[in-house]
Scaffold this active site. Structure first.
Site, PDB file in Angstrom:
ATOM      1  N   ASN A 107       1.112  -1.244   0.346  1.00  0.00           N
ATOM      2  CA  ASN A 107      -0.475  -0.129   0.100  1.00  0.00           C
ATOM      3  C   ASN A 107       0.302   0.696   0.201  1.00  0.00           C
ATOM      4  O   ASN A 107       2.284   1.553   0.436  1.00  0.00           O
ATOM      5  CB  ASN A 107      -0.624  -0.023   1.524  1.00  0.00           C
ATOM      6  N   HIS A 109       0.818   5.130   1.107  1.00  0.00           N
ATOM      7  CA  HIS A 109      -0.020   5.574   1.574  1.00  0.00           C
ATOM      8  C   HIS A 109       0.871   7.943   2.279  1.00  0.00           C
ATOM      9  O   HIS A 109       2.310   7.702   2.179  1.00  0.00           O
ATOM     10  CB  HIS A 109       0.737   5.487   3.994  1.00  0.00           C
ATOM     11  N   SER A 136       4.695   6.933   1.705  1.00  0.00           N
ATOM     12  CA  SER A 136       5.232   5.760   2.419  1.00  0.00           C
ATOM     13  C   SER A 136       4.268   3.966   1.735  1.00  0.00           C
ATOM     14  O   SER A 136       3.832   4.414   1.538  1.00  0.00           O
ATOM     15  CB  SER A 136       5.381   5.448   3.715  1.00  0.00           C
ATOM     16  N   ASP A 145      -2.307   0.813   8.604  1.00  0.00           N
ATOM     17  CA  ASP A 145      -0.863   1.494   8.125  1.00  0.00           C
ATOM     18  C   ASP A 145      -0.186   1.210   8.558  1.00  0.00           C
ATOM     19  O   ASP A 145       0.377   2.552   9.322  1.00  0.00           O
ATOM     20  CB  ASP A 145      -1.355   3.451   7.802  1.00  0.00           C
TER      21      ASP A 145
END
Ligand code: GRF
Length: 204
Positions: A107, A109, A136, A145
């Site tokens: 992912n 973020h 990130s 996260d």
């Protein structure tokens, strides 16, 4: 390596990943772009590049996250990805879904994790008077996260920055960072990617 990309909206990160994977020396290729919004602009952008797309609206499932995610999993398994990239995907995923794909799901973020998990990261960074901000890429784990960091890119906060201006500066770096991390991850290289600010690269 086969890469599925999950989006919810415009898909500018998805596009950056597709453009990089189109280069011949890339160890991966896209096998699916999957959205939780059938109307996401990113769907048309992916189709225009010849990438298979699919959409599962979360709306008919109401609060039944498990049923929604079971449908996502069915579409993903049909595409048989080695890696899943969440790119502007705006639904929180349950532990069950994350566990099914853990170790293979990334992912991006828009903050320098572990700072500013969650939403409205740019406004919060400005509010806190940060001199630096950024983005990130991390492995997705059940905690939001929170997974191992695979790369970060930093941007300066400038005097007079609005949240929108800061978000645009960060987004431009997201488009550098995510492709660089995916290349390494797909090649089995777990060394993190640390990028310093490159002002020439602004969001499209
Ligand atoms: C942006 O806020 C970005 O920082 C985050 O998701 C949002 C949409 O990104 N990763 P995209 O243009 O759909 O990739």
């Amino acid at each position: 390596k086969r890469v599925a990309i999950m989006i919810s909206g415009g898909g500018s990160n998805m596009l950056a990943l597709l453009e990089d994977m189109a280069r011949p020396d890339h160890p991966a290729a896209p096998c699916l772009v999957l959205s939780n919004d059938p109307g996401a602009a990113g769907i048309a952008r992916a189709s225009a590049r010849g990438v298979a797309t699919d959409a599962v609206s979360h709306k008919p499932f109401g609060k039944d996250r498990a049923a929604f995610e079971a449908e996502l999993t069915a579409r993903l398994e049909a595409a048989n990805p080695d890696i899943i990239c969440l790119a502007g995907f705006m639904r929180v995923l349950t532990e069950g879904f994350v566990t099914r794909w853990q170790g293979r799901m990334l992912n991006i973020h828009p903050s320098l994790l572990p700072k500013y998990r969650g939403l409205h990261t740019h406004a919060r960074a400005l509010e806190a008077g940060e001199a630096e901000h950024g983005c990130s890429v991390h492995e997705v784990t059940p905690e939001l996260d929170d997974g191992p960091i695979l790369g970060q890119a930093r941007v300066p906060v400038r005097a007079g920055d609005t949240a929108e201006a800061l978000a645009a500066r960060v987004l431009g770096q997201e488009h550098r960072l995510y492709p660089a991390v995916l290349r390494r991850f797909a090649a089995g290289d777990r060394r993190p990617v640390w990028l310093d600010f490159d002002g020439r690269h602004e969001a499209p």
